[in-house]
Design a protein around this motif. Structure first.
Motif, PDB file in Angstrom:
ATOM      1  N   GLY A  71       0.809  -1.211   0.000  1.00 58.64           N
ATOM      2  CA  GLY A  71       0.000   0.000   0.000  1.00 58.64           C
ATOM      3  C   GLY A  71       0.848   1.268   0.000  1.00 58.64           C
ATOM      4  O   GLY A  71       2.068   1.233   0.018  1.00 58.64           O
ATOM      5  N   PHE A  72       0.153   2.391  -0.024  1.00 57.43           N
ATOM      6  CA  PHE A  72       0.807   3.700   0.002  1.00 57.43           C
ATOM      7  C   PHE A  72       1.499   3.875   1.360  1.00 57.43           C
ATOM      8  O   PHE A  72       0.901   3.627   2.392  1.00 57.43           O
ATOM      9  N   GLN A  73       2.735   4.288   1.364  1.00 61.82           N
ATOM     10  CA  GLN A  73       3.510   4.457   2.590  1.00 61.82           C
ATOM     11  C   GLN A  73       3.653   5.939   2.922  1.00 61.82           C
ATOM     12  O   GLN A  73       4.123   6.701   2.076  1.00 61.82           O
ATOM     13  N   PHE A  74       3.238   6.321   4.115  1.00 64.40           N
ATOM     14  CA  PHE A  74       3.383   7.710   4.552  1.00 64.40           C
ATOM     15  C   PHE A  74       4.621   7.830   5.422  1.00 64.40           C
ATOM     16  O   PHE A  74       4.626   7.399   6.567  1.00 64.40           O
ATOM     17  N   GLU A  75       5.663   8.386   4.844  1.00 63.77           N
ATOM     18  CA  GLU A  75       6.891   8.674   5.577  1.00 63.77           C
ATOM     19  C   GLU A  75       7.159  10.166   5.426  1.00 63.77           C
ATOM     20  O   GLU A  75       7.674  10.599   4.399  1.00 63.77           O
ATOM     21  N   VAL A 124      -0.303  20.663  13.519  1.00 64.04           N
ATOM     22  CA  VAL A 124       0.935  19.974  13.132  1.00 64.04           C
ATOM     23  C   VAL A 124       0.841  19.646  11.643  1.00 64.04           C
ATOM     24  O   VAL A 124      -0.141  19.058  11.197  1.00 64.04           O
ATOM     25  N   ILE A 125       1.867  20.047  10.889  1.00 62.69           N
ATOM     26  CA  ILE A 125       1.882  19.844   9.444  1.00 62.69           C
ATOM     27  C   ILE A 125       2.970  18.839   9.092  1.00 62.69           C
ATOM     28  O   ILE A 125       4.125  19.002   9.481  1.00 62.69           O
ATOM     29  N   ALA A 126       2.568  17.791   8.359  1.00 62.72           N
ATOM     30  CA  ALA A 126       3.515  16.788   7.871  1.00 62.72           C
ATOM     31  C   ALA A 126       3.488  16.831   6.350  1.00 62.72           C
ATOM     32  O   ALA A 126       2.424  16.961   5.739  1.00 62.72           O
ATOM     33  N   GLU A 127       4.660  16.720   5.754  1.00 66.49           N
ATOM     34  CA  GLU A 127       4.783  16.814   4.301  1.00 66.49           C
ATOM     35  C   GLU A 127       5.655  15.665   3.809  1.00 66.49           C
ATOM     36  O   GLU A 127       6.637  15.303   4.454  1.00 66.49           O
ATOM     37  N   TYR A 182       2.692  13.837  -4.158  1.00 65.90           N
ATOM     38  CA  TYR A 182       3.096  14.782  -3.123  1.00 65.90           C
ATOM     39  C   TYR A 182       1.910  14.976  -2.188  1.00 65.90           C
ATOM     40  O   TYR A 182       0.779  15.131  -2.637  1.00 65.90           O
ATOM     41  N   TRP A 183       2.150  14.936  -0.870  1.00 61.69           N
ATOM     42  CA  TRP A 183       1.050  15.080   0.075  1.00 61.69           C
ATOM     43  C   TRP A 183       1.424  15.970   1.246  1.00 61.69           C
ATOM     44  O   TRP A 183       2.592  16.083   1.604  1.00 61.69           O
ATOM     45  N   VAL A 184       0.391  16.614   1.807  1.00 64.56           N
ATOM     46  CA  VAL A 184       0.526  17.409   3.026  1.00 64.56           C
ATOM     47  C   VAL A 184      -0.615  17.004   3.946  1.00 64.56           C
ATOM     48  O   VAL A 184      -1.767  16.918   3.517  1.00 64.56           O
ATOM     49  N   HIS A 185      -0.290  16.725   5.189  1.00 61.47           N
ATOM     50  CA  HIS A 185      -1.296  16.426   6.213  1.00 61.47           C
ATOM     51  C   HIS A 185      -1.253  17.523   7.261  1.00 61.47           C
ATOM     52  O   HIS A 185      -0.175  17.898   7.728  1.00 61.47           O
ATOM     53  N   VAL A 186      -2.417  18.022   7.635  1.00 63.59           N
ATOM     54  CA  VAL A 186      -2.532  19.014   8.694  1.00 63.59           C
ATOM     55  C   VAL A 186      -3.385  18.393   9.789  1.00 63.59           C
ATOM     56  O   VAL A 186      -4.555  18.070   9.571  1.00 63.59           O
ATOM     57  N   TRP A 187      -2.768  18.195  10.944  1.00 64.79           N
ATOM     58  CA  TRP A 187      -3.419  17.561  12.093  1.00 64.79           C
ATOM     59  C   TRP A 187      -3.680  18.613  13.168  1.00 64.79           C
ATOM     60  O   TRP A 187      -2.842  19.476  13.398  1.00 64.79           O
ATOM     61  N   GLN A 239      -8.674  16.633  14.471  1.00 67.37           N
ATOM     62  CA  GLN A 239      -8.976  17.053  13.107  1.00 67.37           C
ATOM     63  C   GLN A 239      -7.841  16.636  12.185  1.00 67.37           C
ATOM     64  O   GLN A 239      -6.674  16.672  12.572  1.00 67.37           O
ATOM     65  N   PHE A 240      -8.207  16.257  10.954  1.00 66.87           N
ATOM     66  CA  PHE A 240      -7.224  15.822   9.963  1.00 66.87           C
ATOM     67  C   PHE A 240      -7.603  16.402   8.607  1.00 66.87           C
ATOM     68  O   PHE A 240      -8.732  16.249   8.149  1.00 66.87           O
ATOM     69  N   ARG A 241      -6.656  17.092   7.998  1.00 63.20           N
ATOM     70  CA  ARG A 241      -6.839  17.617   6.645  1.00 63.20           C
ATOM     71  C   ARG A 241      -5.767  16.995   5.766  1.00 63.20           C
ATOM     72  O   ARG A 241      -4.582  17.051   6.084  1.00 63.20           O
ATOM     73  N   GLU A 242      -6.185  16.422   4.647  1.00 63.53           N
ATOM     74  CA  GLU A 242      -5.265  15.754   3.731  1.00 63.53           C
ATOM     75  C   GLU A 242      -5.285  16.478   2.390  1.00 63.53           C
ATOM     76  O   GLU A 242      -6.344  16.663   1.794  1.00 63.53           O
ATOM     77  N   TYR A 243      -4.110  16.893   1.936  1.00 60.17           N
ATOM     78  CA  TYR A 243      -3.964  17.573   0.654  1.00 60.17           C
ATOM     79  C   TYR A 243      -3.065  16.718  -0.219  1.00 60.17           C
ATOM     80  O   TYR A 243      -1.952  16.389   0.181  1.00 60.17           O
ATOM     81  N   PHE A 244      -3.560  16.357  -1.389  1.00 63.51           N
ATOM     82  CA  PHE A 244      -2.811  15.468  -2.263  1.00 63.51           C
ATOM     83  C   PHE A 244      -2.499  16.180  -3.566  1.00 63.51           C
ATOM     84  O   PHE A 244      -3.399  16.685  -4.221  1.00 63.51           O
TER      85      PHE A 244
END
Length: 167
Positions: free
Chosen positions: A80-84, A95-98, A105-110, A119-124
């Motif tokens: 599957g897709f690996q989030f590292e 908290v922003i993870a990129e 390319y992805w950005v997660h905003v927690w 709350q979780f926002r996912e930008y792809f």
């Protein structure tokens, strides 16, 4: 003899509290990613998430990888897709993870409150700019508005839609 704190000492102490909170929030999100990478740790992940987690997604519908993992629709495995995350940055309870995998390319905003992700926002495949729109003094308004912006490694070769996230 009794010590009376000066206003400088009090403001200095107050400044330390948000930094400690930011460090704890960042550690919470980093622990979530470690649990996701460590196979079979979904109980740990579930305990980090609020039961009424608010979720928002921007990107192609087939790219909702993290939500599929968090809901159990997709099992954690090597196929599957690996989030590292390449970077993890905290601003207060945000908290922003990129990161990226292949051409994705992805950005997660927690949002983390009291050690729990609420709350979780996912930008792809989206260029994201995070702006602080809280009231500020006129002296620092222009300097402090942009808190964070995307840094995809191959942006110069691609065109990505852009969004501004106001916090």
């Amino acid at each position: 003899m009794e010590h009376i704190s000066t206003s400088f000492e009090i403001s200095e102490m107050e400044a330390c509290v948000p930094k400690k909170e930011e460090m704890l929030n960042k550690a919470t999100v980093e622990s979530l990613y470690k649990a996701l990478l460590g196979k079979g740790q979904m109980d740990t992940v579930a305990n980090m998430l609020a039961s009424d987690l608010e979720w928002w997604f921007h990107g192609p519908p087939q790219c909702q990888h993290m939500m599929r993992v968090l809901t159990g629709e997709t099992a954690l495995n090597n196929k599957g897709f690996q989030f590292e995350p390449r970077t993890v940055t905290a601003f207060g309870d945000c908290v922003i993870a990129e990161g990226w995998e292949g051409k994705a390319y992805w950005v997660h905003v927690w949002t983390v409150k009291n050690g729990l992700i609420t709350q979780f926002r996912e930008y792809f495949n989206t260029w994201l700019v995070v702006r602080d729109l809280r009231s500020q003094t006129w002296e620092n308004r222009l300097d402090n508005m942009t808190l964070w912006q995307s840094q995809p490694r191959d942006l110069y070769r691609r065109s990505l839609p852009g969004l501004v996230l106001a916090i």
